[in-house]
Design a protein around this motif. Structure first.
Motif, PDB file in Angstrom:
ATOM      1  N   SER A 128      39.673  35.657  28.995  1.00  0.00           N
ATOM      2  CA  SER A 128      40.684  34.888  28.945  1.00  0.00           C
ATOM      3  C   SER A 128      40.062  33.389  29.835  1.00  0.00           C
ATOM      4  O   SER A 128      40.916  32.452  29.698  1.00  0.00           O
ATOM      5  N   LYS A 129      39.267  33.785  30.518  1.00  0.00           N
ATOM      6  CA  LYS A 129      38.899  32.654  31.211  1.00  0.00           C
ATOM      7  C   LYS A 129      38.102  31.504  30.259  1.00  0.00           C
ATOM      8  O   LYS A 129      38.126  30.276  30.185  1.00  0.00           O
ATOM      9  N   ILE A 131      38.923  31.325  27.154  1.00  0.00           N
ATOM     10  CA  ILE A 131      39.778  30.786  26.352  1.00  0.00           C
ATOM     11  C   ILE A 131      40.581  29.493  26.976  1.00  0.00           C
ATOM     12  O   ILE A 131      40.736  28.515  26.773  1.00  0.00           O
ATOM     13  N   VAL A 132      40.798  29.610  28.535  1.00  0.00           N
ATOM     14  CA  VAL A 132      41.462  28.620  29.308  1.00  0.00           C
ATOM     15  C   VAL A 132      40.634  27.597  29.264  1.00  0.00           C
ATOM     16  O   VAL A 132      40.947  26.184  29.212  1.00  0.00           O
ATOM     17  N   SER A 135      40.891  25.361  26.585  1.00  0.00           N
ATOM     18  CA  SER A 135      42.281  24.787  26.116  1.00  0.00           C
ATOM     19  C   SER A 135      42.312  23.408  27.088  1.00  0.00           C
ATOM     20  O   SER A 135      42.996  22.764  27.034  1.00  0.00           O
ATOM     21  N   LEU A 136      41.341  23.370  28.077  1.00  0.00           N
ATOM     22  CA  LEU A 136      41.337  22.088  28.965  1.00  0.00           C
ATOM     23  C   LEU A 136      41.168  21.042  27.808  1.00  0.00           C
ATOM     24  O   LEU A 136      41.672  19.977  28.275  1.00  0.00           O
TER      25      LEU A 136
ATOM     26  N   ASP B 341      44.012  39.049  35.066  1.00  0.00           N
ATOM     27  CA  ASP B 341      42.748  38.346  34.198  1.00  0.00           C
ATOM     28  C   ASP B 341      42.308  37.120  34.784  1.00  0.00           C
ATOM     29  O   ASP B 341      41.308  36.446  34.978  1.00  0.00           O
ATOM     30  N   VAL B 616      47.676  30.706  24.152  1.00  0.00           N
ATOM     31  CA  VAL B 616      46.686  30.096  24.955  1.00  0.00           C
ATOM     32  C   VAL B 616      47.233  29.100  26.108  1.00  0.00           C
ATOM     33  O   VAL B 616      46.689  29.120  27.210  1.00  0.00           O
ATOM     34  N   HIS B 617      48.217  28.234  25.473  1.00  0.00           N
ATOM     35  CA  HIS B 617      48.804  27.372  26.187  1.00  0.00           C
ATOM     36  C   HIS B 617      49.565  27.653  27.347  1.00  0.00           C
ATOM     37  O   HIS B 617      49.491  27.067  28.473  1.00  0.00           O
ATOM     38  N   ASN B 619      49.175  30.462  28.911  1.00  0.00           N
ATOM     39  CA  ASN B 619      48.190  31.005  29.832  1.00  0.00           C
ATOM     40  C   ASN B 619      47.662  29.690  30.723  1.00  0.00           C
ATOM     41  O   ASN B 619      47.732  29.845  31.923  1.00  0.00           O
ATOM     42  N   ARG B 620      47.234  28.761  29.894  1.00  0.00           N
ATOM     43  CA  ARG B 620      46.776  27.631  30.835  1.00  0.00           C
ATOM     44  C   ARG B 620      47.611  27.038  31.834  1.00  0.00           C
ATOM     45  O   ARG B 620      47.273  26.731  32.797  1.00  0.00           O
ATOM     46  N   TYR B 623      47.579  29.443  34.482  1.00  0.00           N
ATOM     47  CA  TYR B 623      46.573  29.252  35.454  1.00  0.00           C
ATOM     48  C   TYR B 623      46.163  27.901  36.223  1.00  0.00           C
ATOM     49  O   TYR B 623      45.838  27.736  37.490  1.00  0.00           O
TER      50      TYR B 623
END
Lengths: 155, 652
Positions: A128-129, A131-132, A135-136, B341, B616-617, B619-620, B623
């Motif tokens: 998941s890291k 993936i994030v 997404s940046l 996560d 995905v977004h 989550n972003r 986070y």
């Protein structure tokens, strides 16, 4: 009747779809190459890697949306044909943000995803890291998309 | 609804009960055992046992890999592992011997089959390379017969007798005999015979045309005989190869036994791993570990009843790195995985899940935003998450997507999107166009600007919630001044900014003024307090002014929520494009079939890509925009010592 305005508007459609599509192809390509190498060792990781491989693909979709929005406005899929050259150029300008932000962000995202694939290969629990991180970059494609969309819809 | 309260369990007992106690703890599966070696205690070395177990386990898993294609495939997401009583979870010595023999037979069979295959391939290659010489009635490798020299070999390219004679004639050689054995366009096999006396003249000619002898010796047999013999050998090897497969198929019925054996070994391995963490002295041992308070209160009397030990539950120190677990209701618990996560909470953190869960579902729905897709998500994930098609541990993610589906459906109705504009398109193409799904809130394509403002406003709420949480945490820890200065002022400033902007946009003077006062007041507060750690008064002021620069990062964060609009639009517009493409066939039977086909394919694709995007977004946003503001993280996850197995579930 085809006039110069119509030509520019369609050129805009082409820009939006072609550039973002090119970027996405490149990005998905880079990520998938890295993914295939990992899957060769461990086919079980396919599901996790698929997300990373697909992420750079969204830019192509944003380009498609902008392209379709233009086509819906200029008489190709609906709306009135473009009357003069200036309006056509306006559509062309409206398409540029997603064309370029899409192209460059997808390529960069492809590289981040490829490194993400390696990260998942070594530490699957941290996917998941990865993936994030990818997404940046996506944000900048989204910003380009929003501006393109707002311009096109308000012409 | 919070982070589970943990206690430290300390047990002191006599060495003769050590193993039994550890086994008991393993069966209870609630204690996260700490390493006593870190406290300077001696412990029993178990590395040799563990490495031996590792060897057994790796052979067993190798054997299982070999057997897998021959037994009915088990596994996949819907496979529920069979349950087994934990009473005999240790492998008996008889079982051990039986399965080890089984495993080594499987591995041996595989090796033998690999060798068979290699041998067959090499014999077949030899047979192929003997093919050009099959006319020959003497063994390959024959060099001389009496005083006659014999050369057998191949020449590059296609040669006939005429061409060969020409070469010899050019060298003025007559006393030589040769036969063309076979030829094709690439090479020609020849047999050449000459007397010893002629050798000096003939050999340079043969070298000149590059006659190469084949690297095969047919050991006294003619090439034809020899290849017949090799064929027979191949046949035998093929039989052995097939027999091996039959035997492996037979053995595959024992796969379950090997799996059970593997699980038992892995449990034993875990036990020895834990035994190494137990501190020992000459006669006594010491175990410490963390246990949820409630479980601890149940375990303690049991321990004292069954063992001669002294056990107590201790409140851990504030500074102790206590492992963390979450405890939440059915609505919140599905998102715990998303938080863990990211990172487990530190000792200062509050449980972020209850706040996060609401925003998570809300934002996911806003980005996926289609009633049709939402319903599919709800039904599929509802069944998977709340039904019993899967093992309990695997259901959590589906529960999360069920709630996401509810929210997606809600936003789809708000935006008037059901598979995009499918209802309107169908009505227009196949009917009179009178039916359409009217949005309750707004049509995103018609009013993108309003949607953008709404997205950013929700973003502001999200970020203000994060700042408020930080305020609460600092306040609770006793630093009330810091809470007001570091979080309070920023909260007021951002809130003031929103009020001011709202007043400007709506043209309400009062709001504008109130917003401006809040802005100026909080900015002044920040300037005065943010440099308070500096000693020099000028630096104090300078630090304060510099802190205002953080506004850019807040504004950046808030604008980042424009993705809520962008992804919401993307779902709807792509879905509409699919509908437009589908309806191009017009109002006919063919058109209808095309519509159905294009819709199924197109919407499936759109569903997959946009769900991925929404996930995905969301989550972003949690986070990067949310957790960064208040959540420290870095805690350890609570991993109780218990039955963690691959193929079976051991139940007490």
């Amino acid at each position: 009747m085809m006039n110069l305005g119509m030509f520019f508007a369609l050129l805009g459609v082409a820009f939006a779809v072609v550039f973002s599509g090119m970027g996405s192809s490149k990005g998905v390509g880079i990520a998938s190459e890295a993914g295939a190498a990992v899957i060769a060792d461990d086919p079980g990781k396919f599901g996790k890697l698929l997300i990373l491989q697909l992420l750079p693909g969204t830019q192509g979709l944003y380009g498609l949306i902008v392209g379709v929005m233009v086509m819906l406005n200029i008489g190709v899929l609906g709306g009135e044909p473009v009357a003069d050259t200036v309006v056509g150029l306006q559509y062309l300008c409206g398409c540029l943000p997603i064309a370029f932000s899409g192209y460059f962000s997808a390529r960069a995202q492809g590289r981040v995803c490829a490194t993400g694939v390696n990260l998942v290969a070594k530490r699957p629990e941290e996917s998941s890291k990865a993936i994030v991180s990818a997404s940046l970059i996506e944000l900048y494609a989204l910003l380009g998309f929003i501006v393109s969309f707002l311009v096109v819809i308000n012409i | 609804m919070a982070i589970t309260k943990m206690k430290r369990l300390e047990i002191v007992g006599l060495n003769n009960e050590r193993k039994r106690l550890i086994e008991y703890l393993q069966r209870c599966g609630v204690v996260d055992i700490s390493d006593s070696r870190e406290e300077g205690l001696e412990s029993r070395e178990t590395a040799t046992v563990i490495s031996q177990l590792d060897q057994y386990m790796s052979s067993a898993s190798e054997a299982l890999d070999i057997l897998r294609p021959y037994s009915q495939a088990k596994g996949g997401m819907f496979y529920i592992r069979p349950e087994i009583s934990a009473d005999n979870y240790a492998a008996t010595s008889g079982e051990m011997a039986e399965i080890t023999a089984l495993v080594s037979e499987v591995i041996k069979l595989r090796k033998q089959r690999e060798k068979n295959r290699e041998d067959i391939a090499s014999y077949e290659a030899t047979i192929r390379s003997l093919e050009p010489y099959k006319m020959l009635d003497i063994p390959l490798g024959t060099k001389t017969v009496g005083k006659v020299n014999i050369r057998i070999g191949t020449l590059d390219g296609e040669w006939d007798e005429e061409r060969l004679w020409k070469v010899f004639n050019d060298a003025e050689i007559q006393d030589v005999y040769f036969e063309i054995l076979s030829k094709d366009c690439q090479q020609t096999a020849v047999f050449v015979m000459y007397h010893n006396d002629a050798a000096k003249r003939v050999e340079p000619v043969l070298a000149g045309i590059n006659l190469l002898a084949p690297p095969i010796n047919t050991v006294g047999k003619t090439p034809l005989e020899y290849s017949e013999e090799l064929r027979a050998r191949c046949e035998a090897l093929k039989n052995e190869y097939e027999d091996g497969e039959i035997r492996i198929k037979e053995l595959a019925t024992n796969k379950g036994k090997i799996e059970l054996f593997y699980d038992k070994l892995s449990l034993r391995r875990e036990k020895y791993n834990t035994l190494a963490r137990v501190g020992i002295t000459e006669n006594a041992f010491f175990v410490s570990g963390y246990i949820p308070e409630k479980a601890g209160e149940k375990l303690l009397p049991e321990l004292e009843k069954q063992f001669i030990v002294s056990a107590e539950l201790i409140e851990p120190d504030v500074e102790e790195d206590v492992p963390k677990a979450f405890e939440n209701n059915a609505f919140v618990s599905p998102v715990e995985g998303i938080t863990s996560d990211y990172s487990m909470p530190s000792s200062h953190d509050v449980d972020p899940n209850p706040i996060m869960a609401f925003f998570y579902y809300f934002f996911f729905g806003m980005m996926f935003s289609d009633a049709g897709y939402g319903l599919i998500l709800m039904i599929v994930c509802g069944l998977l998450g709340f039904g019993s098609f899967m093992e309990k541990d695997k259901r959590r993610a589906y529960k999360m997507f069920f709630f996401c589906g509810v929210s997606t459906t809600f936003w789809g109705i708000m935006y008037g999107s059901f598979f995009g504009d499918m209802i309107a398109t169908v009505s227009k193409t196949f009917g009179d166009g009178s039916v359409a799904f009217t949005p309750i809130l707004m049509d995103p394509v018609q009013k993108p600007l309003q949607l953008l403002i709404m997205s950013v406003a929700f973003g502001l709420v999200h970020i203000l919630t994060a700042i408020a949480t930080k305020f609460y945490m600092t306040w609770r820890d006793g630093d009330k001044f810091a809470a007001i200065c570091d979080s309070g002022f920023w909260f007021v400033l951002l809130f003031g900014l929103a009020v001011f902007a709202g007043g400007m946009a709506l043209g309400i003077k009062i709001l504008e003024t109130v917003g401006l006062v809040m802005l100026i007041g909080s900015a002044a507060g920040l300037i005065l307090t943010q440099g308070r750690n500096q000693k020099n008064p000028i630096m104090k002021l300078f630090g304060g002014i510099l802190s205002l620069y953080d506004i850019t990062s807040y504004v950046g964060d808030i604008l980042s929520y424009s993705r809520l609009m962008a992804l919401g639009l993307a779902t709807g517009v792509i879905a509409s494009v699919i509908n437009v493409l589908g309806s191009l066939g017009g109002d006919s039977v063919v058109g209808m079939i095309a519509f159905i086909a294009i819709s199924i394919f197109g919407h499936a694709l759109n569903f997959a890509i946009n769900m991925l995007g929404a996930y995905v977004h969301t989550n972003r946003l949690q986070y990067v925009e949310f957790y960064q503001k208040f959540y420290e993280g870095g805690g350890k996850k609570y991993k109780p010592f218990g039955f963690n197995t691959k193929y079976f579930r051991f139940k007490n």
